[in-house]
Design a protein around this motif. Structure first.
Motif, PDB file in Angstrom:
ATOM      1  N   GLU A  48      13.833   5.029 -11.616  1.00  0.00           N
ATOM      2  CA  GLU A  48      13.268   3.682 -11.535  1.00  0.00           C
ATOM      3  C   GLU A  48      12.049   3.608 -12.451  1.00  0.00           C
ATOM      4  N   LYS A  49      12.081   2.721 -13.415  1.00  0.00           N
ATOM      5  CA  LYS A  49      11.055   2.691 -14.454  1.00  0.00           C
ATOM      6  C   LYS A  49       9.640   2.505 -13.911  1.00  0.00           C
ATOM      7  N   PRO A  50       9.376   1.583 -12.976  1.00  0.00           N
ATOM      8  CA  PRO A  50       7.983   1.432 -12.504  1.00  0.00           C
ATOM      9  C   PRO A  50       7.437   2.710 -11.865  1.00  0.00           C
ATOM     10  N   TYR A  51       8.262   3.379 -11.077  1.00  0.00           N
ATOM     11  CA  TYR A  51       7.831   4.629 -10.447  1.00  0.00           C
ATOM     12  C   TYR A  51       7.605   5.703 -11.506  1.00  0.00           C
ATOM     13  N   ARG A  52       8.547   5.844 -12.425  1.00  0.00           N
ATOM     14  CA  ARG A  52       8.437   6.863 -13.471  1.00  0.00           C
ATOM     15  C   ARG A  52       7.197   6.625 -14.335  1.00  0.00           C
ATOM     16  N   THR A  53       6.937   5.372 -14.649  1.00  0.00           N
ATOM     17  CA  THR A  53       5.773   5.044 -15.473  1.00  0.00           C
ATOM     18  C   THR A  53       4.473   5.427 -14.782  1.00  0.00           C
ATOM     19  N   LEU A  54       4.400   5.177 -13.483  1.00  0.00           N
ATOM     20  CA  LEU A  54       3.197   5.530 -12.729  1.00  0.00           C
ATOM     21  C   LEU A  54       3.008   7.048 -12.697  1.00  0.00           C
ATOM     22  N   VAL A  55       4.088   7.769 -12.465  1.00  0.00           N
ATOM     23  CA  VAL A  55       4.027   9.231 -12.441  1.00  0.00           C
ATOM     24  C   VAL A  55       3.600   9.780 -13.802  1.00  0.00           C
ATOM     25  N   GLU A  56       4.140   9.204 -14.859  1.00  0.00           N
ATOM     26  CA  GLU A  56       3.798   9.663 -16.212  1.00  0.00           C
ATOM     27  C   GLU A  56       2.347   9.381 -16.571  1.00  0.00           C
ATOM     28  N   GLY A 311       3.499   3.808  14.009  1.00  0.00           N
ATOM     29  CA  GLY A 311       2.325   2.951  14.017  1.00  0.00           C
ATOM     30  C   GLY A 311       1.341   3.218  12.900  1.00  0.00           C
ATOM     31  N   TYR A 312       1.684   4.155  12.000  1.00  0.00           N
ATOM     32  CA  TYR A 312       0.799   4.491  10.889  1.00  0.00           C
ATOM     33  C   TYR A 312       1.530   4.302   9.565  1.00  0.00           C
ATOM     34  N   GLY A 313       0.761   4.099   8.502  1.00  0.00           N
ATOM     35  CA  GLY A 313       1.332   3.971   7.174  1.00  0.00           C
ATOM     36  C   GLY A 313       0.246   3.869   6.125  1.00  0.00           C
ATOM     37  N   ALA A 314       0.613   3.301   4.959  1.00  0.00           N
ATOM     38  CA  ALA A 314      -0.348   3.018   3.880  1.00  0.00           C
ATOM     39  C   ALA A 314      -1.216   4.218   3.546  1.00  0.00           C
ATOM     40  N   ALA A 315      -0.607   5.403   3.452  1.00  0.00           N
ATOM     41  CA  ALA A 315      -1.375   6.649   3.379  1.00  0.00           C
ATOM     42  C   ALA A 315      -1.725   7.097   1.965  1.00  0.00           C
ATOM     43  N   LEU A 316      -1.163   6.451   0.946  1.00  0.00           N
ATOM     44  CA  LEU A 316      -1.261   6.982  -0.417  1.00  0.00           C
ATOM     45  C   LEU A 316      -2.136   6.102  -1.322  1.00  0.00           C
ATOM     46  N   PRO A 317      -2.459   6.574  -2.518  1.00  0.00           N
ATOM     47  CA  PRO A 317      -3.411   5.839  -3.365  1.00  0.00           C
ATOM     48  C   PRO A 317      -2.888   4.528  -3.938  1.00  0.00           C
ATOM     49  N   PHE A 318      -1.558   4.383  -4.053  1.00  0.00           N
ATOM     50  CA  PHE A 318      -0.976   3.166  -4.602  1.00  0.00           C
ATOM     51  C   PHE A 318      -0.122   2.492  -3.531  1.00  0.00           C
ATOM     52  N   ASP A 319      -0.178   1.174  -3.465  1.00  0.00           N
ATOM     53  CA  ASP A 319       0.513   0.461  -2.394  1.00  0.00           C
ATOM     54  C   ASP A 319       1.997   0.301  -2.697  1.00  0.00           C
ATOM     55  N   GLU A 320       2.694  -0.461  -1.870  1.00  0.00           N
ATOM     56  CA  GLU A 320       4.142  -0.594  -2.014  1.00  0.00           C
ATOM     57  C   GLU A 320       4.551  -1.364  -3.264  1.00  0.00           C
ATOM     58  N   GLN A 321       3.618  -2.115  -3.834  1.00  0.00           N
ATOM     59  CA  GLN A 321       3.876  -2.807  -5.103  1.00  0.00           C
ATOM     60  C   GLN A 321       3.332  -2.010  -6.295  1.00  0.00           C
ATOM     61  N   TYR A 322       2.947  -0.754  -6.025  1.00  0.00           N
ATOM     62  CA  TYR A 322       2.461   0.179  -7.058  1.00  0.00           C
ATOM     63  C   TYR A 322       1.095  -0.223  -7.612  1.00  0.00           C
TER      64      TYR A 322
END
Length: 340
Positions: A48-56, A311-322
């Motif tokens: 998936e390009k948006p995910y790959r771009t963020l990782v890169e 009951g928990y989430g949102a644990a990472l530095p980028f949100d669900e819309q990247y």
């Protein structure tokens, strides 16, 4: 309606402030401090390009979240599926990212044929050594560091009962480390665990194990601190703990950082999360032998947290819309504080 409008405005301000610091990637910020910034990668999502771009763009180190675990690789005895692991290694190498191999010896995600089989203690030992030798040799020269031993202790500080411990006792740790070193002498070898980021019986048990292994001349290069926390509760003695382990002559690293938030998410919770992300990075930066920080995932839509902590989430530095959350600018500042 007014309440919703106020909340929406607060989130917009929070995310806009985060985006203002997004021009400098986390990887570049970490590099400025002489460290790496990495994350656990969902190999399937790299298509998936948006995910790959963020990782890169953000990472200077990469860990396969699942693709290199024994249960994923040898689905039937002697039958191997290297496809996802090979693809991950090729991707990270082509982007110049350090690769952390995760993991070789763990009590979970084992092949079904192994945990369901009737194996003697000597069989288990032979199978473990063969697995290590096969996987490490396949990627020899490509892996910066291996999490050779993952989670050897129970939360009480007692040895965790596992197929390995029950067959070999504590000797399985040294046997595994020596096998990994023989297969790739240049790879850094780690013991990785959670619940060892603050003083306590489990931390003391791990410290004593590392000290004993170093005295015995067992090849061990580092200790990984997983750092799975609830936002607002990151320990304030993490730097002290990492510094104490470093006195044993090993590197230390933050290997699986995430900071889960009770749902629904509020702007206040995001700020507390950002403060904790910054404090963990600052602990690493203040510890000369802390080599880098890895988060357990990149974006909230691919986090393991909701499936394990109801009951928990949102644990990472980028949100669900990247989009970058406040944690991104907070970590960037923490990585670069010493150069300002």
């Amino acid at each position: 309606m007014r309440l919703w409008s106020a909340l929406a405005a607060a989130f917009a301000v929070t995310l806009a402030a985060s985006a203002a610091h997004a021009d400098e990637s986390l990887g570049a910020a970490a590099n400025a401090s002489g460290r790496y910034f990495g994350a656990a990668i969902d190999v399937d999502a790299l298509s998936e390009k948006p995910y790959r771009t963020l990782v890169e763009s953000q990472l200077t180190s990469a860990t396969a979240e699942n693709a290199m675990k024994w249960g994923e690789i040898e689905t039937a005895r002697g039958v191997f599926d290297w496809g996802p692991a090979d693809a991950f290694v090729a991707f990270a190498k082509s982007r110049g990212q350090k690769i952390r191999g995760h993991n070789l010896v763990w009590h979970q995600q084992l092949p079904r044929w192994l945990i369901g089989g009737q194996f003697s203690a000597s069989d288990v030992k032979a199978l473990m050594l063969a697995h290590i030798e096969t996987e490490v040799a396949r990627y020899k020269g490509s892996i910066y560091a291996w999490d050779v031993i993952n989670e050897p202790f129970a939360d009480t500080g007692e040895w965790r009962h596992s197929i390995y411990f029950d067959a070999m006792g504590r000797d399985y740790v040294a046997l595994a480390l020596r096998a990994a070193h023989e297969a790739d002498p240049d790879a850094k070898l780690y013991i990785n665990d959670y619940g060892v980021e603050t003083a306590g019986p489990k931390t003391e048990a791990l410290f004593n194990l590392v000290a004993a292994l170093k005295r015995e001349g067992v090849p061990l290069d580092g200790v990984g601190f997983q750092c799975h926390f609830v936002a607002g509760s990151a320990p304030d003695d993490l730097a002290d703990v990492m510094g104490r382990f470093a006195t044993l002559g090993v590197d230390v690293a933050v290997t699986e950082l995430d900071l889960r938030i009770p749902l629904p998410v509020t702007s206040g919770a995001l700020e507390r999360q950002a403060d904790d992300y910054a404090s963990v990075v600052a602990a690493c930066v203040s510890t000369p032998r802390c080599v880098g920080v890895t988060t357990w995932g990149v974006t909230d839509d691919r986090s393991w947290i909701p499936g394990f902590f109801s009951g928990y989430g949102a644990a990472l530095p980028f949100d669900e819309q990247y989009r970058p959350k406040p944690a991104v600018s907070a970590m960037t500042k923490a990585f670069t504080a010493q150069r300002r």
